[in-house]
Design a protein around this motif. Structure first.
Motif, short mmCIF file in Angstrom:
data_model
loop_
_atom_site.label_atom_id
_atom_site.label_comp_id
_atom_site.label_asym_id
_atom_site.label_seq_id
_atom_site.Cartn_x
_atom_site.Cartn_y
_atom_site.Cartn_z
N VAL A 1 36.73 1.02 -10.03
CA VAL A 1 36.28 -0.37 -9.93
C VAL A 1 37.42 -1.32 -10.30
CG1 VAL A 1 34.73 -2.09 -10.94
CG2 VAL A 1 33.83 0.12 -10.22
N ALA B 1 38.76 -3.97 -7.70
CA ALA B 1 38.58 -5.39 -8.02
C ALA B 1 39.91 -6.11 -8.15
CB ALA B 1 37.78 -5.54 -9.31
N THR C 1 31.39 -7.73 -9.62
CA THR C 1 31.48 -6.54 -10.47
C THR C 1 30.44 -6.60 -11.58
OG1 THR C 1 33.84 -6.38 -9.99
CG2 THR C 1 33.04 -5.15 -11.88
N ILE D 1 33.80 -1.57 -4.31
CA ILE D 1 33.07 -1.59 -5.58
C ILE D 1 31.61 -1.22 -5.36
CG2 ILE D 1 32.24 -3.09 -7.44
CD1 ILE D 1 34.89 -4.60 -7.21
N THR D 2 31.02 -1.75 -4.31
CA THR D 2 29.61 -1.44 -4.01
C THR D 2 29.42 0.05 -3.76
OG1 THR D 2 29.30 -3.65 -3.09
CG2 THR D 2 27.67 -1.99 -2.49
#
Length: 186
Positions: free
Chosen positions: A66, A70, A40, A88-89
């Protein structure tokens, strides 16, 4: 019968039950958390420093997405790290894509970035504009006080920015007009 759920079982609440109570799983949580945190941070560098100082509605959505992506792989053993890394990407890449759209200007930029709303003109609070930005009269007066404004008559223009901040322009030379006090009633 030992598999039954027992409400308010402090040991289960604090340490979990079954596989989750093992010391190795706690070590796995540390590793999972470290991986998700590290990834992150790497991707947050793509977002850029400008977004850190001012969090608008769009950035808030990113923070929530996010954080959720995460968090789950950090302590749910059934959620693979690869799933969280991918989510997240994708969120960060979508954010970069929308930043590029906004940088081009036009209708997409106005939609994504929002428009400032004039809230005070010539010392008068524009009531109709308050509701559009979900700003209450009390919040407006608090923001004006934070800018050192004692009376709305000191303000030629005040704009409620899409970031949630207030831009205040006072009359040049201190030429104040009649207006409302910004202090709350005692």
């Amino acid at each position: 019968m030992s598999d039954q759920f027992v409400p308010l079982d402090l040991m289960r609440m604090m340490l979990g039950a079954g596989d989750r109570a093992s010391l190795l799983f706690y070590l796995e949580i540390v590793i999972r958390t470290s991986v998700m945190f590290g990834w992150t941070v790497v991707l947050a560098r793509l977002v850029g420093n400008g977004s850190v100082g001012q969090v608008g509605p769009f950035e808030l959505v990113i923070v929530i997405a996010v954080g959720s992506a995460a968090g789950d792989p950090m302590f749910y053993p059934e959620v693979p790290l690869a799933h969280g890394l991918l989510v997240i990407t994708v969120v960060i890449l979508l954010h970069r894509f929308t930043q590029m759209l906004a940088a081009r200007g036009g209708r997409a930029a106005r939609y994504l970035e929002g428009q400032p709303a004039m809230i005070v003109r010539d010392g008068v609070v524009l009531e109709a504009a308050l509701g559009h930005g979900t700003l209450t009269r009390g919040e407006l007066f608090a923001m004006l006080r934070a800018e050192g404004v004692r009376n709305t008559g000191e303000v030629e223009w005040a704009w409620f920015e899409p970031t949630g901040r207030l831009s205040v322009f006072r009359y040049a030379g201190g030429a104040a007009r009649a207006g409302e006090g910004t202090f709350p009633e005692p």
